[in-house]
Design a protein around this motif. Sequence first.
Motif, mmCIF file in Angstrom:
data_model
loop_
_atom_site.group_PDB
_atom_site.id
_atom_site.type_symbol
_atom_site.label_atom_id
_atom_site.label_comp_id
_atom_site.label_asym_id
_atom_site.label_seq_id
_atom_site.Cartn_x
_atom_site.Cartn_y
_atom_site.Cartn_z
ATOM 1 N N ARG A 70 41.639 39.963 29.811
ATOM 2 C CA ARG A 70 41.379 41.184 29.047
ATOM 3 C C ARG A 70 42.213 42.372 29.519
ATOM 4 N N ILE A 71 43.454 42.114 29.850
ATOM 5 C CA ILE A 71 44.346 43.180 30.293
ATOM 6 C C ILE A 71 45.566 43.173 29.373
ATOM 7 N N PRO A 72 45.822 44.268 28.635
ATOM 8 C CA PRO A 72 46.952 44.297 27.711
ATOM 9 C C PRO A 72 48.262 44.724 28.374
ATOM 10 N N PHE A 73 49.342 44.385 27.723
ATOM 11 C CA PHE A 73 50.677 44.808 28.123
ATOM 12 C C PHE A 73 51.235 45.716 27.043
ATOM 13 N N ALA A 74 52.200 46.550 27.414
ATOM 14 C CA ALA A 74 52.854 47.422 26.441
ATOM 15 C C ALA A 74 54.063 46.741 25.809
ATOM 16 N N SER A 75 54.631 45.751 26.503
ATOM 17 C CA SER A 75 55.828 45.082 25.989
ATOM 18 C C SER A 75 55.620 43.573 25.938
ATOM 19 N N PRO A 76 56.236 42.926 24.962
ATOM 20 C CA PRO A 76 56.081 41.477 24.853
ATOM 21 C C PRO A 76 56.798 40.713 25.969
ATOM 22 N N GLU A 77 57.887 41.282 26.496
ATOM 23 C CA GLU A 77 58.660 40.582 27.527
ATOM 24 C C GLU A 77 57.851 40.317 28.788
ATOM 25 N N PHE A 78 57.210 41.347 29.311
ATOM 26 C CA PHE A 78 56.431 41.173 30.537
ATOM 27 C C PHE A 78 55.203 40.311 30.283
ATOM 28 N N CYS A 79 54.607 40.458 29.127
ATOM 29 C CA CYS A 79 53.450 39.655 28.767
ATOM 30 C C CYS A 79 53.841 38.172 28.724
ATOM 31 N N PHE A 80 54.983 37.871 28.105
ATOM 32 C CA PHE A 80 55.456 36.501 27.991
ATOM 33 C C PHE A 80 55.783 35.911 29.360
ATOM 34 N N GLU A 81 56.494 36.683 30.197
ATOM 35 C CA GLU A 81 56.829 36.206 31.542
ATOM 36 C C GLU A 81 55.573 35.905 32.348
ATOM 37 N N CYS A 82 54.590 36.759 32.243
ATOM 38 C CA CYS A 82 53.337 36.561 32.961
ATOM 39 C C CYS A 82 52.627 35.312 32.443
ATOM 40 N N ALA A 83 52.596 35.128 31.139
ATOM 41 C CA ALA A 83 51.958 33.944 30.554
ATOM 42 C C ALA A 83 52.619 32.667 31.049
ATOM 43 N N LEU A 84 53.950 32.661 31.124
ATOM 44 C CA LEU A 84 54.660 31.478 31.613
ATOM 45 C C LEU A 84 54.306 31.176 33.072
ATOM 46 N N GLU A 85 54.258 32.219 33.895
ATOM 47 C CA GLU A 85 53.920 31.994 35.306
ATOM 48 C C GLU A 85 52.479 31.503 35.447
ATOM 49 N N LEU A 86 51.574 32.059 34.673
ATOM 50 C CA LEU A 86 50.182 31.598 34.729
ATOM 51 C C LEU A 86 50.079 30.127 34.334
ATOM 52 N N GLU A 87 50.806 29.728 33.283
ATOM 53 C CA GLU A 87 50.788 28.329 32.856
ATOM 54 C C GLU A 87 51.346 27.405 33.933
ATOM 55 N N ASP A 88 52.379 27.866 34.639
ATOM 56 C CA ASP A 88 52.982 27.056 35.702
ATOM 57 C C ASP A 88 52.101 26.963 36.940
ATOM 58 N N THR A 89 51.265 27.963 37.154
ATOM 59 C CA THR A 89 50.474 28.052 38.377
ATOM 60 C C THR A 89 49.090 27.418 38.243
ATOM 61 N N PHE A 90 48.487 27.509 37.067
ATOM 62 C CA PHE A 90 47.096 27.082 36.902
ATOM 63 C C PHE A 90 46.952 26.015 35.825
ATOM 64 N N ASP A 91 45.929 25.210 35.966
ATOM 65 C CA ASP A 91 45.505 24.315 34.891
ATOM 66 C C ASP A 91 44.667 25.174 33.947
ATOM 67 N N VAL A 92 45.313 25.661 32.907
ATOM 68 C CA VAL A 92 44.699 26.645 32.024
ATOM 69 C C VAL A 92 43.422 26.113 31.385
ATOM 70 N N LEU A 93 43.424 24.866 30.963
ATOM 71 C CA LEU A 93 42.222 24.303 30.331
ATOM 72 C C LEU A 93 41.045 24.283 31.297
ATOM 73 N N GLN A 94 41.314 23.988 32.565
ATOM 74 C CA GLN A 94 40.243 23.992 33.560
ATOM 75 C C GLN A 94 39.730 25.409 33.782
ATOM 76 N N VAL A 95 40.649 26.370 33.847
ATOM 77 C CA VAL A 95 40.239 27.767 34.023
ATOM 78 C C VAL A 95 39.359 28.202 32.856
ATOM 79 N N LEU A 96 39.755 27.822 31.638
ATOM 80 C CA LEU A 96 38.978 28.214 30.463
ATOM 81 C C LEU A 96 37.589 27.604 30.463
#
Length: 79
Positions: free
Chosen positions: A24-50
Amino acid sequence: MTVSRSNSGQYWITVEGTGKPFIRIPFASPEFCFECALELEDTFDVLQVLSLRPGETIERIEEMVGVYLGRESVARIWG
């Protein structure tokens, strides 16, 4: 995960297919949001977190998001 833009112009990391915010934390730009999403996907098992929402994992995710928000803030100031 995917990046979605709200009506207010903010960008959110959302769960692909559902459109629900992953965090629940927004970004102002799509670039940083996208980079963060990629790192989160690489670091965590997203389905397990959900499904489990383990406390320590959520704290770590919030720390990682904070790093990207900090980078975005600096880029906006100096950009």
